[in-house]
Scaffold this motif. Sequence first.
Motif, PDB file in Angstrom:
ATOM      1  N   VAL A   1       2.815   1.125 -11.942  1.00 61.56           N
ATOM      2  CA  VAL A   1       3.804   0.190 -12.459  1.00 61.56           C
ATOM      3  C   VAL A   1       5.204   0.507 -12.321  1.00 61.56           C
ATOM      4  N   GLU A   2       5.778   1.768 -12.296  1.00 54.78           N
ATOM      5  CA  GLU A   2       6.967   2.194 -11.946  1.00 54.78           C
ATOM      6  C   GLU A   2       7.445   1.980 -10.557  1.00 54.78           C
ATOM      7  N   ALA A   3       6.258   2.251  -9.715  1.00 53.53           N
ATOM      8  CA  ALA A   3       6.580   2.257  -8.098  1.00 53.53           C
ATOM      9  C   ALA A   3       6.603   0.439  -7.971  1.00 53.53           C
ATOM     10  N   MET A   4       5.716  -0.123  -8.251  1.00 52.62           N
ATOM     11  CA  MET A   4       5.478  -1.643  -7.993  1.00 52.62           C
ATOM     12  C   MET A   4       6.937  -2.456  -8.563  1.00 52.62           C
ATOM     13  N   ALA A   5       7.346  -2.052  -9.653  1.00 54.84           N
ATOM     14  CA  ALA A   5       8.460  -2.432 -10.367  1.00 54.84           C
ATOM     15  C   ALA A   5       9.759  -2.228  -9.734  1.00 54.84           C
ATOM     16  N   VAL A   6      10.076  -1.076  -9.126  1.00 57.54           N
ATOM     17  CA  VAL A   6      11.165  -0.829  -8.217  1.00 57.54           C
ATOM     18  C   VAL A   6      11.105  -1.585  -7.161  1.00 57.54           C
ATOM     19  N   GLN A   7       9.856  -1.826  -6.324  1.00 57.93           N
ATOM     20  CA  GLN A   7       9.859  -2.523  -5.113  1.00 57.93           C
ATOM     21  C   GLN A   7       9.958  -4.064  -5.087  1.00 57.93           C
TER      22      GLN A   7
ATOM     23  N   GLY B   1      -4.104   6.535 -17.796  1.00 58.20           N
ATOM     24  CA  GLY B   1      -2.670   6.081 -18.221  1.00 58.20           C
ATOM     25  C   GLY B   1      -1.589   6.504 -17.230  1.00 58.20           C
ATOM     26  N   GLY B   2      -1.519   7.960 -16.826  1.00 55.05           N
ATOM     27  CA  GLY B   2      -0.592   8.357 -15.817  1.00 55.05           C
ATOM     28  C   GLY B   2      -0.520   7.742 -14.478  1.00 55.05           C
ATOM     29  N   LEU B   3      -1.780   7.404 -14.042  1.00 52.97           N
ATOM     30  CA  LEU B   3      -1.806   6.758 -12.698  1.00 52.97           C
ATOM     31  C   LEU B   3      -1.552   5.265 -12.897  1.00 52.97           C
ATOM     32  N   VAL B   4      -1.679   4.452 -13.995  1.00 49.74           N
ATOM     33  CA  VAL B   4      -1.228   3.234 -14.334  1.00 49.74           C
ATOM     34  C   VAL B   4       0.236   3.208 -14.403  1.00 49.74           C
ATOM     35  N   LEU B   5       0.778   4.066 -15.110  1.00 50.57           N
ATOM     36  CA  LEU B   5       2.185   4.229 -15.490  1.00 50.57           C
ATOM     37  C   LEU B   5       2.826   4.398 -14.089  1.00 50.57           C
ATOM     38  N   GLY B   6       2.496   5.312 -13.363  1.00 49.05           N
ATOM     39  CA  GLY B   6       3.149   5.760 -11.905  1.00 49.05           C
ATOM     40  C   GLY B   6       3.214   4.596 -11.179  1.00 49.05           C
TER      41      GLY B   6
ATOM     42  N   PHE C   1       0.699  -1.259  -0.126  1.00 48.78           N
ATOM     43  CA  PHE C   1      -0.076  -0.042   0.181  1.00 48.78           C
ATOM     44  C   PHE C   1       0.797   1.119  -0.117  1.00 48.78           C
ATOM     45  N   GLN C   2       2.102   1.121   0.659  1.00 52.72           N
ATOM     46  CA  GLN C   2       2.957   2.293   0.491  1.00 52.72           C
ATOM     47  C   GLN C   2       3.519   2.586  -0.754  1.00 52.72           C
ATOM     48  N   GLN C   3       3.788   1.692  -1.716  1.00 48.44           N
ATOM     49  CA  GLN C   3       4.305   1.772  -3.002  1.00 48.44           C
ATOM     50  C   GLN C   3       3.105   2.108  -3.802  1.00 48.44           C
ATOM     51  N   LEU C   4       1.862   1.539  -3.540  1.00 46.52           N
ATOM     52  CA  LEU C   4       0.542   1.995  -4.176  1.00 46.52           C
ATOM     53  C   LEU C   4       0.591   3.630  -4.158  1.00 46.52           C
TER      54      LEU C   4
END
Length: 304
Positions: free
Chosen positions: A261-267, A254-259, A5-8
């Motif tokens: 995905v980036e946050a989840m991929a990093v973690q 699209g912006g929310l999905v992209l953000g 949830f923090q990464q979300l």
Amino acid sequence: MDLFFQQLLNGLTLGSLYALIAVGYTVVYGIVQLINFAHGEVFMIGAFGALATWTVLFKGTTAIWVLPIMILGAVAVAVTVAVLMERIAYRPLRNAPRLAPLITAIGISVFLQEAVRLFYPGAKSAIPFPQIEFVTGAALTLGPLTVRRSALFTIGALIMCTAALWYFINRTKLGRGMLAVSQDKDTARLMGINVDRIVAVAFALGAALAGIAGVAQGLQNNNIDFFMGFLAGLKAFTAAVLGGIGNIMGAVVGGLVLGIVEAMAVQFIPGTFGGSPWKDVWAFALLIIVLVFRPQGILGAKTV
């Protein structure tokens, strides 16, 4: 689960920034079918406009009442640059082949970057952005989540700007004129609509959103630089395509999905292919996947 949830939340914050810029792409594209690759530099110039406003008028003051005036300064500078860009560079090429305005946009992008680097004092390296009281104060704790106040500002700005833009386009005479021009310029002109004015308004609206996004970026990162618009603009364009180019709500999604995905991929992606160095790779990999399986974007492009 708490980490998820923090990464979300982090992803929603980053995605809100992309969405603010992406909506500007979408508004302009919906009117003139132009991919304005200089839009990222308008975002950058908005941030520098806010910094210049603070430096000239309020240097040394970080009270919350300073922030609205900084935002007005950012919007004023960004809109001025965008309207001049449309009038001088794009309007003479409106009936030219599609490649001509595209190359012009890339040229303007480089020109604006170098103009800020050479002429703004200290812009050859990152410049500290004023940290406004309350907005950049101590983070809030909501149970297991840590919420930065600047994140709330960014998400709130997206919600308010999207609602205001929806109302403007669907409930005002000028907004309905924009809808008419987006569908058929020639017929709209015959009905008495000033197409040149509508196009200028579209550039101004997109620039205003980009200017607000520039302020949000400065508050989040604590500094700004002349190159910040390049990757942010590219990500915002990616977000607009993901959501469905020409669809305002699609740009937001699209912006929310992209953000996210980036946050989840990093973690959560382990090993060699995880971590922050790979976040851009996964973001553009998502773009490729969406274009392969759903080329019209998540919400579908609006076409006539």
